[in-house]
Design a protein around this motif. Sequence first.
Motif, mmCIF file in Angstrom:
data_model
loop_
_atom_site.group_PDB
_atom_site.id
_atom_site.type_symbol
_atom_site.label_atom_id
_atom_site.label_comp_id
_atom_site.label_asym_id
_atom_site.label_seq_id
_atom_site.Cartn_x
_atom_site.Cartn_y
_atom_site.Cartn_z
ATOM 1 N N SER A 189 45.296 30.848 34.424
ATOM 2 C CA SER A 189 46.361 31.756 33.983
ATOM 3 C C SER A 189 47.732 31.101 34.106
ATOM 4 O O SER A 189 48.574 31.229 33.210
ATOM 5 N N VAL A 190 47.958 30.388 35.218
ATOM 6 C CA VAL A 190 49.220 29.671 35.400
ATOM 7 C C VAL A 190 49.387 28.615 34.316
ATOM 8 O O VAL A 190 50.456 28.466 33.709
ATOM 9 N N CYS A 207 53.249 30.281 39.060
ATOM 10 C CA CYS A 207 54.181 29.810 38.025
ATOM 11 C C CYS A 207 55.496 29.416 38.655
ATOM 12 O O CYS A 207 56.198 28.569 38.190
ATOM 13 N N THR A 211 52.320 38.289 32.497
ATOM 14 C CA THR A 211 51.421 38.858 33.500
ATOM 15 C C THR A 211 52.191 39.640 34.553
ATOM 16 O O THR A 211 53.388 39.414 34.755
ATOM 17 N N VAL A 271 43.030 32.065 38.378
ATOM 18 C CA VAL A 271 44.470 32.015 38.636
ATOM 19 C C VAL A 271 45.072 30.688 38.141
ATOM 20 O O VAL A 271 46.087 30.710 37.431
ATOM 21 N N VAL A 329 49.510 34.896 40.004
ATOM 22 C CA VAL A 329 49.899 34.084 38.844
ATOM 23 C C VAL A 329 51.407 33.868 38.837
ATOM 24 O O VAL A 329 51.880 32.757 38.586
#
Length: 158
Positions: free
Chosen positions: A73-74, A158, A149, A70, A154
Amino acid sequence: LYVEHHPYSYHPETWTGTATFVGNGNFLKEVMHVPAVMRYVRLSFGGILTFSEWWFWEAMCFIVGTLGVVPLSVHSVAYQLTFITNAFPCAASTGLSVSLGQLLSSRNNDSNKDAKRLTSACFIFICILGIMTSSLVYCFRRDIIQLFTNDAQVIEGC
């Protein structure tokens, strides 16, 4: 080596080969001329420093990758947005550099005044462009993140 040893790989009038350079004895003197090499090295530092930002982001990607999927991904979303939002000001500054080079290389007496005006106008334009881009990214941040996404964790990160 391929070009040098295969006569049909190039047209003889376009390249005379390395024998011409080495044969007259001035080739190595010209290539290894110390002041010219030092000037080249000094000019290359700007390019090396340009890559330092890229190296920073790549190093951060490896570090963030140790924290889990995670966070990586961020980080990847932020990584992509950074380059996308910097593309417009970078393109404008490249155009400014080319135009300034042309202005300053001309022998016109007013070229310095024109260069100052061009720099001021481009600075204002880039500031306005940055404010507009930042505002659009802020206003559409959820939509932009969802382009990358659909994962709720995520999106929350963000």
